[in-house]
Write a protein that holds these residues in place. Structure first.
Motif, PDB file in Angstrom:
ATOM      1  N   ILE A  88       0.865  -1.182   0.000  1.00 35.11           N
ATOM      2  CA  ILE A  88       0.000   0.000   0.000  1.00 35.11           C
ATOM      3  C   ILE A  88       0.900   1.230   0.000  1.00 35.11           C
ATOM      4  CG2 ILE A  88      -1.841   1.251   1.182  1.00 35.11           C
ATOM      5  CD1 ILE A  88      -2.555  -1.373   2.603  1.00 35.11           C
ATOM      6  N   THR A  89       0.695   2.102  -0.962  1.00 33.04           N
ATOM      7  CA  THR A  89       1.501   3.318  -1.058  1.00 33.04           C
ATOM      8  C   THR A  89       0.751   4.487  -0.419  1.00 33.04           C
ATOM      9  OG1 THR A  89       0.617   3.636  -3.292  1.00 33.04           O
ATOM     10  CG2 THR A  89       2.759   2.569  -3.098  1.00 33.04           C
ATOM     11  N   GLN A  90       1.479   5.555  -0.159  1.00 30.91           N
ATOM     12  CA  GLN A  90       0.904   6.673   0.585  1.00 30.91           C
ATOM     13  C   GLN A  90      -0.151   7.459  -0.199  1.00 30.91           C
ATOM     14  OE1 GLN A  90       1.085   7.299   3.773  1.00 30.91           O
ATOM     15  NE2 GLN A  90       2.452   5.556   4.067  1.00 30.91           N
ATOM     16  N   ASP A  91      -0.293   7.174  -1.495  1.00 33.58           N
ATOM     17  CA  ASP A  91      -1.371   7.815  -2.246  1.00 33.58           C
ATOM     18  C   ASP A  91      -2.649   6.984  -2.224  1.00 33.58           C
ATOM     19  OD1 ASP A  91      -0.477   5.745  -3.803  1.00 33.58           O
ATOM     20  OD2 ASP A  91      -0.050   6.956  -5.580  1.00 33.58           O
ATOM     21  N   GLY A  92      -2.649   5.904  -1.426  1.00 32.34           N
ATOM     22  CA  GLY A  92      -3.872   5.138  -1.221  1.00 32.34           C
ATOM     23  C   GLY A  92      -4.111   4.019  -2.205  1.00 32.34           C
ATOM     24  N   TYR A  93      -3.105   3.610  -2.925  1.00 27.61           N
ATOM     25  CA  TYR A  93      -3.249   2.477  -3.834  1.00 27.61           C
ATOM     26  C   TYR A  93      -2.736   1.199  -3.178  1.00 27.61           C
ATOM     27  CZ  TYR A  93      -4.788   4.942  -8.012  1.00 27.61           C
ATOM     28  OH  TYR A  93      -5.527   5.646  -8.932  1.00 27.61           O
ATOM     29  N   LYS A  94      -3.464   0.132  -3.394  1.00 27.20           N
ATOM     30  CA  LYS A  94      -3.070  -1.181  -2.856  1.00 27.20           C
ATOM     31  C   LYS A  94      -2.951  -2.180  -4.008  1.00 27.20           C
ATOM     32  CE  LYS A  94      -5.336  -3.306   0.606  1.00 27.20           C
ATOM     33  NZ  LYS A  94      -6.369  -4.185   1.243  1.00 27.20           N
ATOM     34  N   LEU A  95      -1.829  -2.881  -4.044  1.00 28.47           N
ATOM     35  CA  LEU A  95      -1.656  -3.975  -4.997  1.00 28.47           C
ATOM     36  C   LEU A  95      -1.605  -5.280  -4.223  1.00 28.47           C
ATOM     37  CD1 LEU A  95      -1.012  -4.842  -8.003  1.00 28.47           C
ATOM     38  CD2 LEU A  95       1.359  -4.999  -7.229  1.00 28.47           C
ATOM     39  N   ILE A  96      -2.437  -6.237  -4.607  1.00 27.97           N
ATOM     40  CA  ILE A  96      -2.421  -7.569  -4.019  1.00 27.97           C
ATOM     41  C   ILE A  96      -1.869  -8.544  -5.055  1.00 27.97           C
ATOM     42  CG2 ILE A  96      -3.811  -9.444  -3.052  1.00 27.97           C
ATOM     43  CD1 ILE A  96      -5.847  -7.391  -2.144  1.00 27.97           C
ATOM     44  N   TYR A  97      -0.856  -9.277  -4.661  1.00 30.58           N
ATOM     45  CA  TYR A  97      -0.296 -10.329  -5.515  1.00 30.58           C
ATOM     46  C   TYR A  97      -0.732 -11.671  -4.943  1.00 30.58           C
ATOM     47  CZ  TYR A  97       3.313 -13.746  -6.892  1.00 30.58           C
ATOM     48  OH  TYR A  97       3.975 -14.879  -7.305  1.00 30.58           O
ATOM     49  N   ASN A  98      -1.579 -12.355  -5.687  1.00 33.13           N
ATOM     50  CA  ASN A  98      -2.023 -13.692  -5.295  1.00 33.13           C
ATOM     51  C   ASN A  98      -1.085 -14.711  -5.929  1.00 33.13           C
ATOM     52  OD1 ASN A  98      -4.729 -12.812  -4.102  1.00 33.13           O
ATOM     53  ND2 ASN A  98      -4.893 -12.043  -6.189  1.00 33.13           N
ATOM     54  N   ARG A  99      -0.272 -15.351  -5.133  1.00 32.71           N
ATOM     55  CA  ARG A  99       0.665 -16.314  -5.712  1.00 32.71           C
ATOM     56  C   ARG A  99      -0.048 -17.559  -6.215  1.00 32.71           C
ATOM     57  NH1 ARG A  99       4.836 -19.547  -2.037  1.00 32.71           N
ATOM     58  NH2 ARG A  99       3.050 -20.969  -2.033  1.00 32.71           N
ATOM     59  N   ASN A 100      -1.120 -17.952  -5.530  1.00 33.96           N
ATOM     60  CA  ASN A 100      -1.870 -19.154  -5.894  1.00 33.96           C
ATOM     61  C   ASN A 100      -3.302 -18.770  -6.229  1.00 33.96           C
ATOM     62  OD1 ASN A 100       0.003 -19.592  -3.414  1.00 33.96           O
ATOM     63  ND2 ASN A 100       0.016 -21.563  -4.442  1.00 33.96           N
ATOM     64  N   ASN A 141      -7.787   1.477  -5.740  1.00 37.80           N
ATOM     65  CA  ASN A 141      -7.641   2.831  -5.217  1.00 37.80           C
ATOM     66  C   ASN A 141      -8.493   2.899  -3.956  1.00 37.80           C
ATOM     67  OD1 ASN A 141      -7.775   5.561  -4.587  1.00 37.80           O
ATOM     68  ND2 ASN A 141      -7.912   6.218  -6.717  1.00 37.80           N
ATOM     69  N   LEU A 142      -7.866   2.808  -2.802  1.00 40.10           N
ATOM     70  CA  LEU A 142      -8.602   2.721  -1.545  1.00 40.10           C
ATOM     71  C   LEU A 142      -9.384   3.986  -1.224  1.00 40.10           C
ATOM     72  CD1 LEU A 142      -6.006   0.865   0.723  1.00 40.10           C
ATOM     73  CD2 LEU A 142      -7.876  -0.102  -0.627  1.00 40.10           C
ATOM     74  N   LYS A 143      -8.961   5.107  -1.777  1.00 49.05           N
ATOM     75  CA  LYS A 143      -9.670   6.355  -1.488  1.00 49.05           C
ATOM     76  C   LYS A 143     -11.001   6.439  -2.223  1.00 49.05           C
ATOM     77  CE  LYS A 143      -5.497   8.983  -0.367  1.00 49.05           C
ATOM     78  NZ  LYS A 143      -4.635  10.143  -0.708  1.00 49.05           N
ATOM     79  N   SER A 144     -11.020   6.007  -3.469  1.00 50.56           N
ATOM     80  CA  SER A 144     -12.255   6.077  -4.252  1.00 50.56           C
ATOM     81  C   SER A 144     -13.032   4.764  -4.248  1.00 50.56           C
ATOM     82  CB  SER A 144     -11.936   6.463  -5.704  1.00 50.56           C
ATOM     83  OG  SER A 144     -11.120   5.474  -6.315  1.00 50.56           O
ATOM     84  N   ASP A 145     -12.382   3.685  -3.833  1.00 49.58           N
ATOM     85  CA  ASP A 145     -13.001   2.361  -3.873  1.00 49.58           C
ATOM     86  C   ASP A 145     -12.664   1.596  -2.583  1.00 49.58           C
ATOM     87  OD1 ASP A 145     -14.177  -0.036  -4.704  1.00 49.58           O
ATOM     88  OD2 ASP A 145     -12.424  -0.661  -5.867  1.00 49.58           O
ATOM     89  N   PRO A 146     -13.157   2.081  -1.436  1.00 44.17           N
ATOM     90  CA  PRO A 146     -12.786   1.445  -0.159  1.00 44.17           C
ATOM     91  C   PRO A 146     -13.266   0.000  -0.026  1.00 44.17           C
ATOM     92  CG  PRO A 146     -14.565   3.039   0.157  1.00 44.17           C
ATOM     93  CD  PRO A 146     -14.067   3.218  -1.252  1.00 44.17           C
ATOM     94  N   ARG A 147     -14.298  -0.394  -0.785  1.00 46.67           N
ATOM     95  CA  ARG A 147     -14.786  -1.773  -0.730  1.00 46.67           C
ATOM     96  C   ARG A 147     -13.980  -2.700  -1.634  1.00 46.67           C
ATOM     97  NH1 ARG A 147     -20.019  -2.390   1.247  1.00 46.67           N
ATOM     98  NH2 ARG A 147     -20.399  -4.101  -0.210  1.00 46.67           N
ATOM     99  N   GLU A 148     -13.044  -2.153  -2.368  1.00 44.50           N
ATOM    100  CA  GLU A 148     -12.138  -2.923  -3.234  1.00 44.50           C
ATOM    101  C   GLU A 148     -12.912  -3.829  -4.203  1.00 44.50           C
ATOM    102  OE1 GLU A 148      -8.361  -3.886  -0.541  1.00 44.50           O
ATOM    103  OE2 GLU A 148     -10.246  -4.088   0.555  1.00 44.50           O
ATOM    104  N   GLU A 149     -13.753  -3.191  -4.990  1.00 39.93           N
ATOM    105  CA  GLU A 149     -14.575  -3.916  -5.957  1.00 39.93           C
ATOM    106  C   GLU A 149     -14.099  -3.739  -7.396  1.00 39.93           C
ATOM    107  OE1 GLU A 149     -18.913  -3.952  -3.706  1.00 39.93           O
ATOM    108  OE2 GLU A 149     -18.470  -2.359  -5.148  1.00 39.93           O
ATOM    109  N   HIS A 150     -13.253  -2.731  -7.657  1.00 36.47           N
ATOM    110  CA  HIS A 150     -12.879  -2.412  -9.029  1.00 36.47           C
ATOM    111  C   HIS A 150     -11.368  -2.564  -9.202  1.00 36.47           C
ATOM    112  CE1 HIS A 150     -16.960  -1.034  -9.457  1.00 36.47           C
ATOM    113  NE2 HIS A 150     -16.799  -0.203  -8.444  1.00 36.47           N
TER     114      HIS A 150
END
Length: 755
Positions: A677-689, A697-706
């Motif tokens: 998670i970077t300080q501009d509110g972006y989160k990247l998830i890497y699913n290995r499996n 974008n956690l600021k505009s999409d807090p439910r992480e749907e897009h």
């Protein structure tokens, strides 16, 4: 019309006679029928799942085009269904052939017991041979390991795993044979019984599908979901086959060659499109592998079949294997420093310079202690599985946390606090040591205890806690069953504590961890979320008693209070419950409150990690922390000084292991997820499996749907490199005996830990 009915009746009679008398059918004709039955079963189940997901996934489809593309992915089901049907046909024909040869050798061809003995002998040999296949062996042993959790069965299963697994394989074959016989014999049944057979089969299919698609699809895959997939597919093949036997119109149906050709071309085109496109849309890829029950099983079967180096990873259909000719290169392989190879297929090769730069970047944040800092008392409250968004201070509409909210109005409230792992066993060593892995550093409780504090721990789940909370005196009176009793003891002990020496009290609340209890005093209803909120209110009420005592005793002026959770809790989002499984905010976002008497209250929006806990507490008290900590002191933020914290990282591990065998005897690959998670509110998830990515974008999409991974490729690539370096550093830096890697076996006794 009468001629048509006569022909249908004749076809029905001929088919009935064929099945009833087991008349020989040419191999190619038989195999074609089995392939079509498998394809028909896959088609029927795919239709059910497609309709179901069109509703479930409405929020995550970006456009109608994505729905069409998602539909094309279901072509994999038909291809695998046809292949499974073909393989089943080969197995059936070969088994019948061998049985007949054995009967001829035994003589007495028409004797029923000879037929039974020969059939059982063939099935026994088949079970032995099939059991040698590693995936089938792992599946059966995995089922046994799950059953070992049942007390009356444990000793029997542990002592006879090998023989029981062979018996299970034979049992599966006999069960499938019964279904096969039932389908072939359906026309011998009377109409009411026949109708009951079809209704029962359809009912079982729908119940199995519902359970499979609703009970935490991302968990229990090697046992529950794989078993339900096998059951559902077998029952649907039975239904298709029985329908063909029982319905003369189906037998007389002749599809025009042109229609068949067009269908085959459409299937091949959709399959080719899926192979080419699957890794180009990360949103649909993630929905396919994490939200489907049938489709992702077909996908896994194809990936297994296309894995040439047999390392468990495929280069096709988004499998992530960068070199399918080398088993030492795959997403699960540890990174090797400076060998010129990207061993784990993310982040590139890790050079010695890369490793040194990573370490130096964290050490640059180290804050020197202020010797003039006031030696405040410390109360740290660790609440297990507490979601930030179920507290009023974080915007929750229900009145679950009036006492927490009141303290938050006087404290430093971190609005974006995150755990490094959504699991107590993984998170605890990290936020105790201030590091992203158990590096055997001195934890903040031990440092406080060594600096002339009256350090006390009021424990629950004592064996877990005391593996890391070292140096603090265990308050034996606090070894109680409820948080209310913990608070009673804490008030009594702290009231009697010597005034000339500051105290540090470590409190642990487990009530918001499942299973949730009903509290009449905090009754929000009977749903799972209602019960959870009741537990939150219960913990908050008793925290309020502690805060009230601090006010009465005048200790709020000289006491630092920290309230934090180890992780959050899923309450049905994305079909998931509990924790330990996801890196979405419902499990990763935690409450993070620090009250320091002389600091002005504020809400802090920076993204921070709970590994910053130790450095922050210690620097606030004027104490130093290990140079090797990756955690940073948040005191500058609390003082409104210019300061930008580093990115926040997280890791999730899920192991399908037994509590009763050594970790090296585990038969299923652990699953891993990583996040930055970077300080501009972006989160990247890497699913290995499997190998997939999600960018939010956690600021505009807090439910992480897009998922914006494909929409913002430059940002996605930059953050992919960041998470790749994090994965590399964990791989090469984590000690072999790190606690989060072996939290079941190999732990020292409690008396060896407590000092």
């Amino acid at each position: 019309m009468s001629s048509s009915r006569t022909e249908l009746a004749a076809a029905s009679a001929a088919t009935h006679e064929l099945h009833a008398n087991d008349s020989p059918i040419p191999w190619l004709t038989s195999l074609r029928r089995y392939a079509l039955v498998g394809g028909g079963a896959a088609l029927g189940l795919s239709l059910v799942e497609w309709l179901d997901l069109q509703v479930q996934l409405t929020p995550v489809f970006a456009s109608f085009k994505e729905r069409i593309v998602f539909t094309a992915y279901f072509s994999l089901n038909l291809v695998v269904g046809l292949l499974l049907g073909l393989l089943i046909g080969v197995f059936v024909r070969a088994s019948v052939f061998l049985k007949d040869r054995l009967v001829n050798l035994l003589g007495q061809k028409n004797h029923r017991w000879t037929q039974w003995f020969a059939g059982l002998a063939v099935f026994t040999v088949a079970a032995i041979l099939l059991k040698q296949q590693p995936h089938l062996h792992g599946y059966l042993i995995g089922l046994i390991r799950e059953a070992e959790k049942i007390d009356p069965l444990r000793d029997l299963l542990l002592n006879h795993e090998r023989s029981i697994s062979y018996a299970m394989m034979l049992g599966f074959l006999l069960f499938f044979w019964l279904l096969w016989r039932a389908a072939r014999s359906v026309n011998r049944l009377k109409k009411p019984i026949k109708l009951g057979f079809f209704l029962l089969t359809v009912g079982l299919i729908l119940v199995a599908y519902y359970i499979d698609s609703r009970i935490e699809v991302q968990l229990y895959d090697p046992s529950l979901h794989r078993s339900l997939f096998i059951l559902t597919f077998a029952l649907t093949m039975t239904l298709v086959s029985a329908s063909y036997v029982a319905l003369p119109r189906l037998q007389a149906l002749r599809i025009k060659p042109l229609v068949l050709s067009l269908a085959a071309i459409a299937l091949l085109a959709a399959t080719a499109f899926t192979f080419n496109h699957f890794d180009k849309n990360q949103n649909l890829k993630n929905q396919t592998v994490f939200r489907t029950s049938q489709t992702h099983q077909h996908l896994r079967l194809l990936q297994w079949a296309l894995d040439r180096d047999r390392d468990g990873w495929s280069p096709y259909l988004g499998g992530g294997d960068a070199d399918d000719h080398n088993a030492a290169i795959n997403p699960a392989h540890p990174e090797v420093v400076g060998d010129g190879v990207d061993n784990n297929c993310i982040g590139g090769d890790l050079t010695p310079q890369d490793r040194d730069e990573w370490t130096q970047s964290w050490q640059a944040y180290h804050a020197a202690p202020n010797p003039k800092a006031k030696r405040l008392n410390v109360i740290y409250v660790f609440v297990d599985a507490l979601r930030a968004d179920h507290l009023g201070a974080y915007g929750y509409p229900r009145n679950t946390s009036p006492n927490f909210d009141k303290l938050a109005a006087k404290a430093q409230l971190f609005e974006n606090g995150f755990t490094p792992a959504p699991n107590t066993f993984e998170a605890l060593p990290k936020f105790t040591q201030g590091n992203y892995w158990d590096a055997h550093l001195e934890g903040w409780p031990e440092i406080i205890a060594k600096n002339d504090y009256n350090a006390m721990v009021f424990p629950r789940r004592l064996p877990v806690l005391l593996r890391h909370v070292k140096g603090m005196k265990v308050v034996q009176e606090a070894r109680v069953k409820t948080f209310a009793e913990t608070i009673d003891v804490a008030i009594k002990v702290l009231q009697e504590a010597p005034k000339e020496k500051p105290f540090a009290a470590y409190l642990y609340a487990t009530d918001t961890h499942r299973p949730y209890k009903f509290h009449e005093q905090f009754n929000f209803g009977q749903s799972l979320t209602d019960l959870y909120d009741g537990e939150v209110a219960y913990v908050d009420y008793h925290l309020g008693r502690l805060f009230a005592w601090l006010e009465r005793a005048g200790r709020m002026q000289d006491t630092m209070i920290v309230i934090m959770a180890d992780h959050g809790e899923s309450l049905g989002e994305r079909g998931m419950y509990k924790h330990s499984s996801l890196l979405y905010n419902e499990q990763l976002h935690i409450p993070y409150l620090i009250y320091v008497p002389e600091l002005a209250p504020q809400k802090i929006s920076a993204y921070v990690s709970s590994i910053d806990l130790g450095p922050t507490i210690l620097t606030t008290l004027g104490l130093d922390y290990p140079q090797a900590c990756a955690g940073v002191s948040l005191l500058p933020l609390m003082k409104n000084e210019p300061f930008t914290p580093p990115p926040v990282y997280a890791e999730q591990t899920y192991r399908y292991q037994s509590f009763f065998v050594r970790p090296d005897q585990t038969v299923s690959l652990e699953t891993k997820k990583y996040a930055v998670i970077t300080q501009d509110g972006y989160k990247l998830i890497y699913n290995r499996n499997p190998y997939s990515f999600e960018l939010f974008n956690l600021k505009s999409d807090p439910r992480e749907e897009h998922n914006r991974f494909d929409e913002e490729p430059q940002r996605a690539e930059a953050m992919k490199k960041m998470v790749g370096r994090y994965v590399d550093m964990i791989s090469v830096s984590r000690p072999w005996d790190a606690d989060e890697s072996q939290f079941v076996w190999g732990q020292p006794e409690i008396h060896d830990v407590v000092k």
